[in-house]
Design an enzyme around this catalytic site. Structure first.
Site: not given
Ligand code: CP
Ligand code: NVA
Length: 307
Positions: A104, A131, A134, A220, A260, A288
């Site tokens: 990340r 991402h 996700q 988001d 998310c 996830r």
């Protein structure tokens, strides 16, 4: 077996996602029945975090443990990465000591360069641009709740950020449609989003119009990690881009809401939406774990038969 990486959503074909989702279902079912499944015994995942995380760290670390392997956490503060060791050198060294790497970080270029010098598969655990893990979980969650996503309509309300870009890539892979509404000055950049064409999304200046007829409404945070200096300016610009009850009523009656997470109630989403009956955010977060276990199995062992 040639090394595969997962750096962007469109690194995998639809057929590969179908395999991953079949494996996810199988792995999830067994996990729920407390059945041991250790295909990655004696394998090691190294996780490198240059930004904060709850879900990504937990799902990869717990997931690797549940597959019989071990996970090692590195961050910028405690490793030489924070003191300027070239990413290419770090990739050479780290990938000689483990079987899989998850990163990340900030620019996508960092993950790309790491992967180019890695002996083992590399997974993008979020960059400024994308991402993928996700959206893999989000699409799996949509399918669990509503069936095939092909031909469906997703409404994206808010910032054209890493999660938005990944939805747009996913629309091309799975052949669905995204209706996007961002404030002026925060529009999609198709090249940065890594799109092949423009046929799978439409842009709307009015968010109420964007949610019209949607099967899935999603948003988001207004300020992503790394952009904190813009927070106050963004709060003003995004004021009218909150997913609220009126927006959910403009979508299809059985539309689901996704985020998310982490979420800011009263900013990008109203509390009665994220905590309401159409919200599937907790399933989304849980998935996830299951989808990434299938991903790690696939990257280390290839296509494992049996579903
Ligand atoms: N959604 C997500 O990636 O959450 P974290 O930042 O907590 O990992
Ligand atoms: N767009 C957000 C997602 C966090 C999971 C960020 O990059 O901070």
């Amino acid at each position: 077996m040639p090394i595969r990486h997962y750096l962007q959503f469109n690194d995998f074909t639809r057929d590969e996602y179908e395999h991953l989702f079949a494996r996810t279902r199988w792995i999830k079912e067994r996990f729920k029945q407390y059945e041991r499944y250790w295909p990655l015994e004696d394998r090691t995942l190294v996780m490198i975090f240059e930004k904060q995380s709850t879900r990504t760290r937990l799902s990869f670390e717990a997931g690797m443990h549940q597959l019989g392997g071990a996970a090692i956490y590195l961050n910028t503060r405690d490793s030489q990465l924070g003191r300027g060791e070239p990413v290419e050198d770090a990739a050479q060294v780290i990938s000689r000591m483990c079987d899989l790497v998850m990163i990340r970080t900030f620019e996508q270029d960092i993950v790309d360069r790491f992967a180019a010098h890695s002996r083992v598969p590399v997974i993008n655990g979020l960059t400024n641009e994308y991402h993928p893990c996700q959206i893999m979980a989000d699409i799996y969650t949509f399918i669990e709740h509503r069936g095939d996503i092909k031909g469906r309509t997703v409404a994206w309300i808010g910032d054209s950020n890493n999660v938005c870009n990944t939805w747009l890539q996913a629309a091309e892979v799975f052949d669905f449609n995204v209706r996007v509404s961002t404030p002026p000055g925060y529009e999609i950049e198709p090249e940065r989003a890594g799109l092949y064409g423009t046929g799978h999304y439409q842009e709307f200046s009015d968010p109420m119009e964007a949610v019209h007829g949607a099967d899935l409404v999603t948003t988001d945070v207004w300020t992503s990690m790394g952009f904190e200096a813009e927070n106050e300016e963004r709060k003003r610009a995004f004021e009218d881009w909150q997913v609220d009850g009126d927006m959910m009523r403009a979508a299809k009656k059985d539309a689901v809401f996704m985020h998310c997470l982490p979420a800011h109630r009263g900013e990008e989403v109203a509390a009665d939406v994220i905590d309401g009956p159409q919200s599937v955010v907790w399933d989304e977060a849980e998935n996830r774990l299951h989808t990434q276990k299938a991903l790690m199995e696939f990257l280390v062992l290839g296509r494992v038969a049996g579903t």
